[in-house]
Design a protein around this motif. Structure first.
Motif, PDB file in Angstrom:
ATOM      1  N   GLN A 152       7.641  -3.705   9.330  1.00 44.01           N
ATOM      2  CA  GLN A 152       7.210  -4.705  10.300  1.00 44.01           C
ATOM      3  C   GLN A 152       6.154  -5.610   9.668  1.00 44.01           C
ATOM      4  O   GLN A 152       5.104  -5.146   9.242  1.00 44.01           O
ATOM      5  CB  GLN A 152       6.613  -4.019  11.523  1.00 44.01           C
ATOM      6  CG  GLN A 152       6.335  -5.019  12.603  1.00 44.01           C
ATOM      7  CD  GLN A 152       5.492  -4.447  13.702  1.00 44.01           C
ATOM      8  OE1 GLN A 152       5.059  -3.309  13.636  1.00 44.01           O
ATOM      9  NE2 GLN A 152       5.260  -5.242  14.696  1.00 44.01           N
TER      10      GLN A 152
ATOM     11  N   VAL B 207      -0.837  -0.104   8.761  1.00 47.57           N
ATOM     12  CA  VAL B 207       0.183   0.213   9.757  1.00 47.57           C
ATOM     13  C   VAL B 207      -0.412   0.078  11.165  1.00 47.57           C
ATOM     14  O   VAL B 207       0.198  -0.490  12.067  1.00 47.57           O
ATOM     15  CB  VAL B 207       0.723   1.648   9.511  1.00 47.57           C
ATOM     16  CG1 VAL B 207       1.543   2.140  10.690  1.00 47.57           C
ATOM     17  CG2 VAL B 207       1.565   1.691   8.242  1.00 47.57           C
TER      18      VAL B 207
ATOM     19  N   VAL C 180       1.148  10.824   9.449  1.00 50.17           N
ATOM     20  CA  VAL C 180      -0.058  11.647   9.648  1.00 50.17           C
ATOM     21  C   VAL C 180       0.082  12.960   8.861  1.00 50.17           C
ATOM     22  O   VAL C 180      -0.859  13.412   8.201  1.00 50.17           O
ATOM     23  CB  VAL C 180      -0.290  11.927  11.154  1.00 50.17           C
ATOM     24  CG1 VAL C 180      -1.408  12.934  11.358  1.00 50.17           C
ATOM     25  CG2 VAL C 180      -0.613  10.635  11.892  1.00 50.17           C
TER      26      VAL C 180
ATOM     27  N   HIS D 161      -3.273   2.341   3.748  1.00 51.19           N
ATOM     28  CA  HIS D 161      -1.906   2.155   4.240  1.00 51.19           C
ATOM     29  C   HIS D 161      -1.860   2.479   5.742  1.00 51.19           C
ATOM     30  O   HIS D 161      -1.269   1.745   6.532  1.00 51.19           O
ATOM     31  CB  HIS D 161      -0.971   3.050   3.427  1.00 51.19           C
ATOM     32  CG  HIS D 161       0.436   3.129   3.916  1.00 51.19           C
ATOM     33  ND1 HIS D 161       1.233   2.032   4.068  1.00 51.19           N
ATOM     34  CD2 HIS D 161       1.203   4.192   4.289  1.00 51.19           C
ATOM     35  CE1 HIS D 161       2.421   2.409   4.517  1.00 51.19           C
ATOM     36  NE2 HIS D 161       2.420   3.714   4.668  1.00 51.19           N
TER      37      HIS D 161
ATOM     38  N   VAL E 260       7.905  12.434   2.063  1.00 53.40           N
ATOM     39  CA  VAL E 260       8.039  11.031   1.638  1.00 53.40           C
ATOM     40  C   VAL E 260       9.504  10.594   1.745  1.00 53.40           C
ATOM     41  O   VAL E 260       9.792   9.471   2.182  1.00 53.40           O
ATOM     42  CB  VAL E 260       7.504  10.843   0.192  1.00 53.40           C
ATOM     43  CG1 VAL E 260       7.915   9.487  -0.364  1.00 53.40           C
ATOM     44  CG2 VAL E 260       5.991  10.968   0.163  1.00 53.40           C
TER      45      VAL E 260
ATOM     46  N   LEU F  61       1.818  13.334   6.156  1.00 54.44           N
ATOM     47  CA  LEU F  61       1.652  12.984   4.735  1.00 54.44           C
ATOM     48  C   LEU F  61       0.172  12.847   4.374  1.00 54.44           C
ATOM     49  O   LEU F  61      -0.262  13.265   3.297  1.00 54.44           O
ATOM     50  CB  LEU F  61       2.380  11.681   4.413  1.00 54.44           C
ATOM     51  CG  LEU F  61       3.908  11.733   4.456  1.00 54.44           C
ATOM     52  CD1 LEU F  61       4.501  10.377   4.109  1.00 54.44           C
ATOM     53  CD2 LEU F  61       4.446  12.785   3.506  1.00 54.44           C
TER      54      LEU F  61
ATOM     55  N   ALA G 130       2.390  -0.968  13.909  1.00 59.96           N
ATOM     56  CA  ALA G 130       3.679  -0.405  13.500  1.00 59.96           C
ATOM     57  C   ALA G 130       3.814   1.053  13.935  1.00 59.96           C
ATOM     58  O   ALA G 130       4.760   1.726  13.568  1.00 59.96           O
ATOM     59  CB  ALA G 130       3.861  -0.538  11.997  1.00 59.96           C
TER      60      ALA G 130
ATOM     61  N   LEU H  70       0.823  -1.220   0.000  1.00 60.37           N
ATOM     62  CA  LEU H  70       0.000   0.000   0.000  1.00 60.37           C
ATOM     63  C   LEU H  70       0.855   1.267   0.000  1.00 60.37           C
ATOM     64  O   LEU H  70       0.514   2.255  -0.664  1.00 60.37           O
ATOM     65  CB  LEU H  70      -0.950  -0.015   1.195  1.00 60.37           C
ATOM     66  CG  LEU H  70      -2.003  -1.137   1.098  1.00 60.37           C
ATOM     67  CD1 LEU H  70      -2.741  -1.316   2.404  1.00 60.37           C
ATOM     68  CD2 LEU H  70      -2.989  -0.826  -0.017  1.00 60.37           C
TER      69      LEU H  70
ATOM     70  N   VAL I 242      11.820   4.448   7.444  1.00 61.09           N
ATOM     71  CA  VAL I 242      11.467   3.020   7.374  1.00 61.09           C
ATOM     72  C   VAL I 242      12.742   2.195   7.503  1.00 61.09           C
ATOM     73  O   VAL I 242      12.815   1.231   8.256  1.00 61.09           O
ATOM     74  CB  VAL I 242      10.737   2.675   6.047  1.00 61.09           C
ATOM     75  CG1 VAL I 242      10.580   1.161   5.907  1.00 61.09           C
ATOM     76  CG2 VAL I 242       9.375   3.328   5.993  1.00 61.09           C
TER      77      VAL I 242
ATOM     78  N   SER J  39       0.921   4.006  -2.990  1.00 64.56           N
ATOM     79  CA  SER J  39       0.722   5.456  -2.742  1.00 64.56           C
ATOM     80  C   SER J  39       1.810   6.252  -3.458  1.00 64.56           C
ATOM     81  O   SER J  39       1.545   7.302  -4.066  1.00 64.56           O
ATOM     82  CB  SER J  39       0.812   5.782  -1.249  1.00 64.56           C
ATOM     83  OG  SER J  39       0.025   4.938  -0.490  1.00 64.56           O
TER      84      SER J  39
ATOM     85  N   LEU K 189       5.153  17.402   0.237  1.00 62.26           N
ATOM     86  CA  LEU K 189       4.862  15.959   0.240  1.00 62.26           C
ATOM     87  C   LEU K 189       6.098  15.165  -0.197  1.00 62.26           C
ATOM     88  O   LEU K 189       6.445  14.146   0.408  1.00 62.26           O
ATOM     89  CB  LEU K 189       3.679  15.649  -0.690  1.00 62.26           C
ATOM     90  CG  LEU K 189       3.127  14.241  -0.562  1.00 62.26           C
ATOM     91  CD1 LEU K 189       2.368  14.055   0.735  1.00 62.26           C
ATOM     92  CD2 LEU K 189       2.207  13.881  -1.715  1.00 62.26           C
TER      93      LEU K 189
ATOM     94  N   MET L 284      -5.393   7.868  -4.602  1.00 59.37           N
ATOM     95  CA  MET L 284      -4.321   8.113  -3.638  1.00 59.37           C
ATOM     96  C   MET L 284      -4.895   8.342  -2.236  1.00 59.37           C
ATOM     97  O   MET L 284      -4.399   7.782  -1.260  1.00 59.37           O
ATOM     98  CB  MET L 284      -3.460   9.295  -4.081  1.00 59.37           C
ATOM     99  CG  MET L 284      -2.310   9.521  -3.128  1.00 59.37           C
ATOM    100  SD  MET L 284      -1.012  10.501  -3.819  1.00 59.37           S
ATOM    101  CE  MET L 284      -0.078  10.885  -2.356  1.00 59.37           C
TER     102      MET L 284
END
Ligand code: HEM
Length: 249
Positions: free
Chosen positions: A235, A126, A144, A122, A221, A146, A131, A58, A228, A62, A217, A115
């Motif tokens: 996870q 999570v 949040v 997504h 990202v 994003l 996660a 996901l 990550v 995105s 954005l 999107m």
């Protein structure tokens, strides 16, 4: 000599990819570290993290949708003037005159709807995998932001066709913003660049939609994906990889 071999041995290729592709650990790391396009990848990835059940892809979907939106948005900008009433005529021209204009507009519109939907899924994935727990709590907060930026892009894009739907959606939305305690009226004035939905509002929404929000954005990202990796990779569904493991930033 095969085409692939010729390519990988050419001077241009060697200038871009300085390390060979031999499969030693040291070489894998050097390959990733030396290439600006690869530096977000980890040198080694657990095969579990690539399974469908770990991410449902996901986050990656995105990201692809954001790419499609950026590309189609840039093409739309070639035909669009953010002025009243020209904006409305531009959209009609795209729809009825420009070849493949309707297709381009629909790609942008449907990718935007998708999107919002996929980013929300997504977030649910999570949440479902817990996660958001340490050491990933910082990335949850980035996520949040994003989500808010994605919604902001969706909302600011809505005004740009300058049709009845756009006009009244923004009139209602900014009236709602006005109901915010203390700063409400100032917030509405700031968003519209005046007291009514008009030329100034269109220009402000255009700048937000085409420059400020996409830039924010993209930067968000980049931080998100870097995090990550720093938090120990994705996870998976069983949480076997220690969601509570503290990793130094
Ligand atoms: C523009 C929007 C977003 C993009 C492009 C994006 C992209 C990604 C990608 C590619 C990953 C790694 C693979 C995966 O888990 O699917 C990821 C992980 C993650 N995302 Fe997002 N994301 C976005 C929004 C969000 C939102 C709204 C949240 C939550 C509020 C969030 C929280 C997280 C967390 C905590 C991880 C780590 C998950 C783990 O380790 O299992 N992201 N994101």
């Amino acid at each position: 000599m095969s085409m692939l071999q010729r390519l990988t041995e050419s001077r241009v290729w060697r200038a871009l990819v300085r390390q060979g592709v031999s499969a030693t650990n040291r070489n894998r790391i050097l390959l990733v570290m030396d290439n600006v396009f690869l530096h977000l990848h980890s040198a080694k990835t657990r095969s579990r993290n690539l399974e469908l059940s770990s991410t449902y892809f996901l986050g990656a979907i995105s990201l692809v949708l954001f790419g499609i939106l950026t590309l189609s948005g840039l093409l739309l900008m070639l035909y669009y003037h953010p002025s009243v009433p020209q904006a409305y005529h531009d959209m009609k021209e795209l729809q009825f005159v420009v070849s493949n204009g309707l297709f381009l507009r629909n790609i942008h519109r449907w990718s935007a709807h998708a999107m919002v939907f996929i980013v929300f899924l997504h977030l649910l994935r999570v949440f479902y995998h817990k996660a958001y727990l340490p050491p990933r709590e910082f990335n949850w907060v980035v996520g949040v932001i994003l989500l808010l930026l994605t919604l902001g892009l969706s909302y600011t894009g809505y005004l740009l066709p300058w049709d009845q739907l756009a006009f009244w959606a923004v009139a209602v939305g900014t009236n709602m913003a006005e109901a915010t305690p203390l700063i409400g009226p100032k917030l509405r004035y700031l968003l519209l660049g005046g007291n009514a939905v008009g030329e100034n509002a269109l220009l402000r929404f255009y700048v937000l939609h085409c420059a400020l929000l996409p830039l924010a954005l993209a930067m968000g990202v980049a931080v998100h994906l870097w995090r990550v990796r720093k938090d120990g990779g994705v996870q998976g569904s069983s949480g076997r990889y220690g969601s509570r493991r503290q990793v130094k930033p």
